[in-house]
Design a protein around this motif. Structure first.
Motif, PDB file in Angstrom:
ATOM      1  N   CYS A   1      50.571  12.018  17.644  1.00 14.23           N
ATOM      2  CA  CYS A   1      50.321  10.347  17.115  1.00 14.23           C
ATOM      3  C   CYS A   1      48.929  10.044  17.349  1.00 14.23           C
ATOM      4  O   CYS A   1      48.615   8.875  17.205  1.00 14.23           O
ATOM      5  CB  CYS A   1      51.289  10.073  18.602  1.00 14.23           C
TER       6      CYS A   1
ATOM      7  N   VAL B   1      47.006  10.285  13.722  1.00 18.24           N
ATOM      8  CA  VAL B   1      47.447   9.811  13.641  1.00 18.24           C
ATOM      9  C   VAL B   1      47.093   8.056  13.929  1.00 18.24           C
ATOM     10  O   VAL B   1      47.912   6.857  13.021  1.00 18.24           O
ATOM     11  CB  VAL B   1      48.915   9.912  12.479  1.00 18.24           C
ATOM     12  N   ASP B   2      46.463   7.633  15.224  1.00 19.55           N
ATOM     13  CA  ASP B   2      47.266   6.768  14.784  1.00 19.55           C
ATOM     14  C   ASP B   2      47.972   5.717  15.315  1.00 19.55           C
ATOM     15  O   ASP B   2      48.214   4.792  15.289  1.00 19.55           O
ATOM     16  CB  ASP B   2      45.834   6.146  14.121  1.00 19.55           C
ATOM     17  N   GLU B   3      48.549   6.424  16.233  1.00 19.54           N
ATOM     18  CA  GLU B   3      50.219   6.230  16.652  1.00 19.54           C
ATOM     19  C   GLU B   3      51.172   5.385  15.276  1.00 19.54           C
ATOM     20  O   GLU B   3      51.751   4.608  15.077  1.00 19.54           O
ATOM     21  CB  GLU B   3      49.851   4.667  17.240  1.00 19.54           C
ATOM     22  N   HIS B   4      51.250   5.695  14.007  1.00 17.86           N
ATOM     23  CA  HIS B   4      51.778   5.454  12.446  1.00 17.86           C
ATOM     24  C   HIS B   4      53.382   5.677  12.846  1.00 17.86           C
ATOM     25  O   HIS B   4      53.878   6.546  14.134  1.00 17.86           O
ATOM     26  CB  HIS B   4      51.623   6.918  11.225  1.00 17.86           C
TER      27      HIS B   4
ATOM     28  N   HIS C   1      59.693  -0.742  10.952  1.00 15.80           N
ATOM     29  CA  HIS C   1      59.843  -0.083  10.881  1.00 15.80           C
ATOM     30  C   HIS C   1      60.870   1.224  11.221  1.00 15.80           C
ATOM     31  O   HIS C   1      60.768   1.823  11.983  1.00 15.80           O
ATOM     32  CB  HIS C   1      59.372   1.282  11.650  1.00 15.80           C
TER      33      HIS C   1
ATOM     34  N   GLU D   1      60.883   8.656   4.490  1.00 15.40           N
ATOM     35  CA  GLU D   1      60.622   9.508   6.031  1.00 15.40           C
ATOM     36  C   GLU D   1      62.108   9.468   6.278  1.00 15.40           C
ATOM     37  O   GLU D   1      62.541  10.211   7.636  1.00 15.40           O
ATOM     38  CB  GLU D   1      60.014   8.673   6.952  1.00 15.40           C
TER      39      GLU D   1
END
Length: 152
Positions: free
Chosen positions: A47, A50-53, A91, A124
């Motif tokens: 996390c 990936v900058d908290e994707h 999301h 995803e």
């Protein structure tokens, strides 16, 4: 064979420590092998990378839920839900995974339906292969989802 998968993912992380997908894989393998603390440490690092994707948050939220850390899992759900300011909305695919971990099947199916409808988040969803979704695949409502994916 989680032991083999863990060894594979550890080699990948050793070769490319900043490769977030390998770290996510390693965290997932540790989780499914029953090493919850180690899994969470790997997923928290992913996390950070990936900058908290949303996808990384989903894996971490699932791990929190499966290890009994419901408060943390629900906090990540809130973060994902606040994605209403995004042009494509919250999301839903990521939220599906966390709800699955919390064993909140009805909410998981609602989020899954939104993800299928948006079509922008389909990549995803690992519905047919990930052990995380075993509970959803066993549910009678999964057949209609499977038909929508043309994966029956």
């Amino acid at each position: 064979d989680f032991d083999g998968a863990i060894m594979f993912a550890q080699r990948a992380v050793a070769l490319a420590p900043e490769f977030d997908a390998a770290r996510l894989l390693l965290g997932d393998c540790f989780l499914h092998a029953g090493f919850h603390k180690t899994a969470i440490a790997q997923l928290e690092e992913a996390c950070r990378l990936v900058d908290e994707h949303p996808v990384a948050l989903a894996h971490l939220g699932y791990a929190y839920a499966r290890s009994g850390r419901e408060v943390e899992a629900r906090r990540l759900l809130s973060i994902l839900q606040e994605g209403h300011h995004r042009t494509d909305g919250p999301h839903s695919a990521a939220m599906t995974l966390i709800h699955t971990g919390l064993e909140d099947v009805e909410q998981a199916f609602q989020c899954l339906d939104c993800a299928l409808t948006s079509r922008s988040q389909m990549q995803e969803l690992l519905l047919l292969t990930s052990p995380a979704y075993d509970g959803l695949r066993a549910h009678p409502g999964f057949n209609s989802i499977s038909n929508r994916l043309n994966a029956s």
